[in-house]
Structures are given as C-alpha cells and as structure tokens.
Design an enzyme around this catalytic site. Structure first.
Site, PDB file in Angstrom:
ATOM      1  N   HIS A 130       0.838  -1.208   0.000  1.00 52.78           N
ATOM      2  CA  HIS A 130       0.000   0.000   0.000  1.00 52.78           C
ATOM      3  C   HIS A 130       0.871   1.255   0.000  1.00 52.78           C
ATOM      4  CE1 HIS A 130      -3.304   2.695   1.523  1.00 52.78           C
ATOM      5  NE2 HIS A 130      -2.263   3.299   2.090  1.00 52.78           N
ATOM      6  N   GLU A 131       1.903   1.272   0.831  1.00 56.09           N
ATOM      7  CA  GLU A 131       2.779   2.447   0.899  1.00 56.09           C
ATOM      8  C   GLU A 131       3.545   2.643  -0.411  1.00 56.09           C
ATOM      9  OE1 GLU A 131       2.308   4.529   3.105  1.00 56.09           O
ATOM     10  OE2 GLU A 131       1.087   3.247   4.372  1.00 56.09           O
ATOM     11  N   HIS A 134       1.417   4.342  -2.899  1.00 57.80           N
ATOM     12  CA  HIS A 134       1.444   5.794  -2.728  1.00 57.80           C
ATOM     13  C   HIS A 134       2.643   6.398  -3.461  1.00 57.80           C
ATOM     14  CE1 HIS A 134      -1.861   6.797  -0.133  1.00 57.80           C
ATOM     15  NE2 HIS A 134      -1.470   6.019   0.866  1.00 57.80           N
ATOM     16  N   GLU A 200      -6.230   7.285  -0.578  1.00 56.34           N
ATOM     17  CA  GLU A 200      -6.167   6.041   0.199  1.00 56.34           C
ATOM     18  C   GLU A 200      -6.843   4.899  -0.553  1.00 56.34           C
ATOM     19  OE1 GLU A 200      -4.435   5.296   2.892  1.00 56.34           O
ATOM     20  OE2 GLU A 200      -3.669   7.343   2.828  1.00 56.34           O
TER      21      GLU A 200
END
Length: 307
Positions: A130-131, A134, A200
């Site tokens: 997930h990071e 980003h 998100e």
C-alpha cells in the site's frame, strides 16, 4: 477519475488560498499569497521527507540490520516497477506505516516496530505494498503540497484576524474578513480530507495489485485500526498535521484533533478490498487471527529481529 478529482480538489485549495489573500489585501494580498505558496511548496518539495522522518524518530536500516523486512520491500518494489526506496523503522508500539519523498527516485517507507511485531508476514506485506502504491502514484508529493497549502491558509487566516479587519485594502471589510477567518481554514481542512481519502482508496487497490493479497491488506487495516484506538502514538498526537500520511489514522480520538478524519472508514476500505479480491479471483475470506508477528519477540526494541 481519481486523478481528475484530485486535480480539481488541489485547484480548489489553491483558489481558496488566493481568495484569502485577496480578502486581506485585494490584488496585492493575492499576489503576496501566491508568492508565499510557491515558496512554501518549494521548501516542502525538498525538505518535507527529512522533516517528517525526523519528527517521528525514524531510523534508516539496511539489509544487514533487518534482512527479512528489507528483502520484503525489495521484492514489492520490483513487483511495482519502482526503484528501491530507503527503509526506516520507527520505535513506536502502535502498528502503523507511511511513505514519503518527492518522487519514486527519492522515496522512503517507514514502519513502526509495533507493526512488525504484531501482524503476520502477509499482512505486513500488504501494508508495505500500500505504501509503495502511494509512491508509485506520487501521492507523497500530492499530500505534501496539500498539507502545505492548507497550513498556509490557516496562517493567513490568523494574519487576517490581527490585521485584516483594520486594513483598508481588505477587499471584504471587517465582517467579510472575520467570516473568511472562520470559513477558509475549515474549507481547507475539508478539501485536504477529501484528497487524502481519494488517494487512500487508490493506494489500497494499488497495494492489492502489487502484493497480490488484497485480503491480507484488508485484515491488516482491521487490526491496525483496532490497535490505533488502544495504543496511543505520542509522536502523532503531538504532530497531528502528519496523521494523513499513515495507512490508518494514528490519532487515538481522545482529542479534538480527530474530529475530522483524513482517512476513509476502515469498513468501507475493507469492503472495497473484498470487491478487488473478487476481481482478482482471490477468495474474499478473512485472514486468520495472529496473536503476534512472524518475527516478534518479547523485546520490541531496536535490537529485535526486524531491526
């Protein structure tokens, strides 16, 4: 659609900033606001990553310090087609993580030792994917710019409170300036919140694709959200402006700082990941409950197996 929506929200935030400047000092005030905005964003572009990592006491590690975690990030970076980011660990008992950096070539990912000691390997992999999503989406730069402009709007609002009502160049007069002082920071916070929530959802999808384990990410979100209410993150509580950077809002909710969350509801994110799991052909079942992480020990200090 998400990219277009983010662009529109950023444009609205910038327009709001210029409007505050115009309310304070007419065209001159608007020009000053523009100069301030450009200067603050240039500074944030080059220095925000160092500032936030230092703020949260993050320490950089290499493969020798934590081979399992480092190799996990390297594998996920290859899956995402990204350069290897710098890897940091924060000595904090609350499970959480964030990414920062102005571009993929200068990115960093950071995880708390609470995350590394309490989640399963697959869940940690989902969080770090997930990071990295980003980073791939350049959300780290977008959120830095957003936070900088929102902060500048609040700063100008305070300036208007002390000087705007008495400034004959004020375009709105005393009453209008007072209204702007109240409305502008609130509007900026709402726009910042909308941008963060949009990013998100995109990062959840990107993380699921990078790791190939959407339900592991869903399980991680559920576990981190529960822990965030039980385990206070003192550093985040002292610096609530950085809360939007974490995968789950790190604020406990015991203070007014958490009145407007920058994150979508966790249950909505989990539902979206369940749909993604179906699209990917992965059975949308809950991950097993793990009482501790795969490399956890009774000592979660920097000497632990994760670094």
């Amino acid at each position: 659609m998400n990219v277009m929506r983010t662009g529109i929200l950023l444009a609205g935030l910038m327009a709001l900033f210029l409007a505050v400047g115009y309310a304070i000092g007419g065209q001159t005030g608007m020009l000053v606001a523009l100069v301030i905005s450009v200067g603050m964003n240039i500074f944030a572009y080059w220095n925000s990553d160092k500032m936030v990592l230092s703020m949260h006491g993050a320490r950089q590690i290499d493969r020798a310090a934590s081979p399992e975690f480092y190799d996990m990030i390297a594998k996920l970076s290859r899956n995402a087609g990204l350069p290897m980011p710098k890897v940091f660990i924060m000595d904090n008992p609350q499970p959480n993580a964030f990414a920062t950096g102005r571009n993929p070539e200068n990115a960093a990912v950071a995880a708390t030792n609470g995350l590394l000691s309490s989640l399963s390997y697959d869940e940690i992999e989902g969080v770090m994917a997930h990071e990295l999503a980003h980073v791939k989406n350049r959300d780290t730069l977008i959120m830095t710019v957003t936070a900088t402009i929102a902060g500048a709007i609040s700063m100008l609002g305070n300036f208007a409170f002390f000087f705007g009502g008495r400034d004959r160049n004020s375009a709105l007069g005393p009453f209008g300036t007072l209204l702007m002082i109240i409305v502008a920071p609130l509007a900026a916070m709402l726009v910042q919140m909308a941008i963060s929530r949009t990013r998100e959802y995109s990062a959840d999808r990107g993380g699921a694709e990078i790791s190939g384990k959407p339900m592991a990410l869903a399980s991680a979100l559920n576990r981190i959200a529960g822990a965030a209410h039980r385990i206070e993150n003192d550093t985040a509580e002292a610096n609530p402006a950085t809360a939007h950077m974490f995968i789950i809002n790190p604020l406990s909710g015991h203070r007014m700082d958490n009145l407007f969350s920058t994150h979508p509801a966790t249950e909505n994110r989990i539902a979206a990941l369940q749909r993604i799991a179906t699209e990917m052909g992965t059975a949308p079942q809950a991950a097993p409950d793990h009482p501790s992480g795969p490399w956890s020990t009774s000592d979660t200090s920097p000497k632990g197996p994760w670094g």
